[in-house]
Design a protein around this motif. Structure first.
Motif, PDB file in Angstrom:
ATOM      1  N   LEU A 106       0.815  -1.211   0.000  1.00  0.00           N
ATOM      2  CA  LEU A 106       0.000   0.000   0.000  1.00  0.00           C
ATOM      3  C   LEU A 106       0.851   1.265   0.000  1.00  0.00           C
ATOM      4  O   LEU A 106       0.505   2.261  -0.646  1.00  0.00           O
ATOM      5  N   PHE A 107       1.960   1.209   0.745  1.00  0.00           N
ATOM      6  CA  PHE A 107       2.806   2.389   0.921  1.00  0.00           C
ATOM      7  C   PHE A 107       4.259   2.006   0.612  1.00  0.00           C
ATOM      8  O   PHE A 107       5.019   1.680   1.522  1.00  0.00           O
ATOM      9  N   PRO A 108       4.655   2.032  -0.643  1.00  0.00           N
ATOM     10  CA  PRO A 108       6.035   1.646  -1.004  1.00  0.00           C
ATOM     11  C   PRO A 108       7.059   2.464  -0.232  1.00  0.00           C
ATOM     12  O   PRO A 108       6.909   3.687  -0.095  1.00  0.00           O
ATOM     13  N   PRO A 109       8.094   1.828   0.286  1.00  0.00           N
ATOM     14  CA  PRO A 109       9.106   2.566   1.059  1.00  0.00           C
ATOM     15  C   PRO A 109       9.786   3.640   0.224  1.00  0.00           C
ATOM     16  O   PRO A 109      10.111   3.428  -0.943  1.00  0.00           O
ATOM     17  N   PHE A 110      10.021   4.803   0.854  1.00  0.00           N
ATOM     18  CA  PHE A 110      10.783   5.850   0.181  1.00  0.00           C
ATOM     19  C   PHE A 110      12.251   5.810   0.603  1.00  0.00           C
ATOM     20  O   PHE A 110      13.100   6.486   0.007  1.00  0.00           O
ATOM     21  N   ALA A 111      12.557   4.987   1.617  1.00  0.00           N
ATOM     22  CA  ALA A 111      13.949   4.822   2.039  1.00  0.00           C
ATOM     23  C   ALA A 111      14.069   3.494   2.781  1.00  0.00           C
ATOM     24  O   ALA A 111      13.139   3.079   3.482  1.00  0.00           O
ATOM     25  N   GLU A 112      15.219   2.839   2.624  1.00  0.00           N
ATOM     26  CA  GLU A 112      15.517   1.611   3.355  1.00  0.00           C
ATOM     27  C   GLU A 112      16.985   1.634   3.764  1.00  0.00           C
ATOM     28  O   GLU A 112      17.820   2.229   3.083  1.00  0.00           O
ATOM     29  N   GLU A 113      17.266   0.977   4.875  1.00  0.00           N
ATOM     30  CA  GLU A 113      18.630   1.000   5.404  1.00  0.00           C
ATOM     31  C   GLU A 113      18.876  -0.255   6.222  1.00  0.00           C
ATOM     32  O   GLU A 113      17.981  -0.757   6.912  1.00  0.00           O
ATOM     33  N   LEU A 114      20.082  -0.777   6.140  1.00  0.00           N
ATOM     34  CA  LEU A 114      20.493  -1.898   6.974  1.00  0.00           C
ATOM     35  C   LEU A 114      21.020  -1.366   8.297  1.00  0.00           C
ATOM     36  O   LEU A 114      21.873  -0.469   8.324  1.00  0.00           O
ATOM     37  N   LEU A 115      20.500  -1.909   9.384  1.00  0.00           N
ATOM     38  CA  LEU A 115      21.025  -1.613  10.716  1.00  0.00           C
ATOM     39  C   LEU A 115      21.818  -2.837  11.159  1.00  0.00           C
ATOM     40  O   LEU A 115      21.240  -3.877  11.473  1.00  0.00           O
ATOM     41  N   PRO A 116      23.161  -2.772  11.150  1.00  0.00           N
ATOM     42  CA  PRO A 116      23.952  -3.954  11.505  1.00  0.00           C
ATOM     43  C   PRO A 116      23.817  -4.303  12.974  1.00  0.00           C
ATOM     44  O   PRO A 116      23.471  -3.457  13.810  1.00  0.00           O
ATOM     45  N   GLY A 117      24.070  -5.552  13.302  1.00  0.00           N
ATOM     46  CA  GLY A 117      24.086  -5.951  14.701  1.00  0.00           C
ATOM     47  C   GLY A 117      25.099  -5.125  15.468  1.00  0.00           C
ATOM     48  O   GLY A 117      26.239  -4.969  15.028  1.00  0.00           O
ATOM     49  N   GLY A 118      24.668  -4.548  16.584  1.00  0.00           N
ATOM     50  CA  GLY A 118      25.519  -3.658  17.367  1.00  0.00           C
ATOM     51  C   GLY A 118      25.396  -2.204  16.967  1.00  0.00           C
ATOM     52  O   GLY A 118      25.936  -1.330  17.638  1.00  0.00           O
ATOM     53  N   GLY A 119      24.676  -1.945  15.860  1.00  0.00           N
ATOM     54  CA  GLY A 119      24.551  -0.580  15.371  1.00  0.00           C
ATOM     55  C   GLY A 119      23.507   0.229  16.121  1.00  0.00           C
ATOM     56  O   GLY A 119      22.722  -0.304  16.908  1.00  0.00           O
ATOM     57  N   HIS A 120      23.499   1.534  15.855  1.00  0.00           N
ATOM     58  CA  HIS A 120      22.539   2.425  16.515  1.00  0.00           C
ATOM     59  C   HIS A 120      22.172   3.537  15.556  1.00  0.00           C
ATOM     60  O   HIS A 120      22.974   3.946  14.702  1.00  0.00           O
ATOM     61  N   ARG A 121      20.962   4.057  15.696  1.00  0.00           N
ATOM     62  CA  ARG A 121      20.456   5.098  14.815  1.00  0.00           C
ATOM     63  C   ARG A 121      19.516   6.008  15.607  1.00  0.00           C
ATOM     64  O   ARG A 121      18.923   5.601  16.614  1.00  0.00           O
ATOM     65  N   SER A 122      19.335   7.226  15.107  1.00  0.00           N
ATOM     66  CA  SER A 122      18.303   8.115  15.621  1.00  0.00           C
ATOM     67  C   SER A 122      17.816   8.968  14.457  1.00  0.00           C
ATOM     68  O   SER A 122      18.608   9.341  13.580  1.00  0.00           O
ATOM     69  N   PHE A 123      16.528   9.279  14.457  1.00  0.00           N
ATOM     70  CA  PHE A 123      15.934  10.055  13.371  1.00  0.00           C
ATOM     71  C   PHE A 123      14.544  10.495  13.812  1.00  0.00           C
ATOM     72  O   PHE A 123      13.965   9.939  14.760  1.00  0.00           O
ATOM     73  N   VAL A 124      14.014  11.480  13.111  1.00  0.00           N
ATOM     74  CA  VAL A 124      12.652  11.920  13.362  1.00  0.00           C
ATOM     75  C   VAL A 124      11.716  11.172  12.421  1.00  0.00           C
ATOM     76  O   VAL A 124      11.862  11.252  11.195  1.00  0.00           O
ATOM     77  N   LEU A 125      10.801  10.423  12.996  1.00  0.00           N
ATOM     78  CA  LEU A 125       9.724   9.794  12.239  1.00  0.00           C
ATOM     79  C   LEU A 125       8.588  10.803  12.219  1.00  0.00           C
ATOM     80  O   LEU A 125       7.953  11.070  13.234  1.00  0.00           O
TER      81      LEU A 125
END
Length: 241
Positions: free
Chosen positions: A7-26
């Motif tokens: 229904l909603f095709p992704p506009f972005a995709e990313e691999l988060l590796p084991g041990g990795g960390h991320r932050s972003f505004v949803l």
């Protein structure tokens, strides 16, 4: 049920590796899918109001107002102001743990060994506290802002004597959890093993992150699952009235 990615095709995709960390505004109206690529993944997550960061995730209220001891599809993640930071619109593994928290550096060393950068370089053993603090620091936040974390994909049972029991194999390869944002939500996460995972080997699992622009109807079953959630969404919508 139609897959939301159709229904909603992704506009972005990313691999988060084991041990990795991320932050972003949803952003308000966006949907985040987290996919366990190998099985046995765990993602420690905390949430804040992106526009007023003193407002943040309150797990006790999230459990209490929805009369549940587990969080899964149809449930909401509430702030300490009674607003919905995110709604769990899909969850194929059926349970996320709100009890276990994260490990600090000393606890990781005691459980898995030293795992120092000097010997392992980028494979060094990371810990949840430091990973989350690194991400919080990017937004002008610090230790006093690291409060409650939800462990996505992990299940912890509590027996009649009050003892915690980690359930192995709760998440399989391909399982996913989706979070819908009815407000601008700062997402801070790290992919590390659950603190109660009995494996003596440091081996955090990778995930795929997918971002979608979604219609508010994707979270309607969360809004209507309980009267409390209806009020929570109304309280959230007032920010944008």
């Amino acid at each position: 049920m139609t897959d939301s990615i159709q229904l909603f095709p992704p506009f972005a995709e990313e691999l988060l590796p084991g041990g990795g960390h991320r932050s972003f505004v949803l952003k308000r109206g966006q949907l985040l899918r987290l996919t366990d690529l190998r099985g046995g993944a765990n993602v420690s997550l905390t949430l804040l109001n992106a526009n007023e960061k003193t407002e943040r995730l309150n797990l006790p209220d999230s459990l209490k107002c929805q009369h549940t001891a587990k969080l899964t599809a149809g449930h909401c993640l509430y702030s300490d102001m009674g607003r919905v930071l995110a709604a769990i619109t899909a969850d194929t593994c059926g349970w996320s743990d709100s009890l276990g928290g994260v490990l600090c550096a000393q606890e990781v060393a005691e459980k898995y060994g030293q795992g120092r950068y000097q010997e392992l370089r980028n494979g060094f053993f990371r810990n949840g506290t430091d990973n989350l603090l690194v991400e919080l620091g990017k937004w002008g936040l610090g230790l006093s802002d690291l409060l409650m974390t939800l462990n996505l994909f992990s299940r912890v049972n509590v027996d009649e004597a009050g003892r915690f029991h980690f359930v192995e194999g709760n998440s399989k390869a391909g399982d996913y959890i989706e979070l819908y944002a009815p407000m601008d939500t700062l997402v801070v996460l790290t992919a590390l093993q659950h603190p109660m995972d009995p494996s003596p080997e440091y081996a955090p699992k990778p995930l795929k992150l997918s971002w979608m622009n979604a219609d508010a109807s994707v979270a309607e079953h969360c809004r209507t699952s309980r009267p409390e959630n209806e009020r929570g969404f109304i309280n959230t919508d007032r920010l944008f009235a």
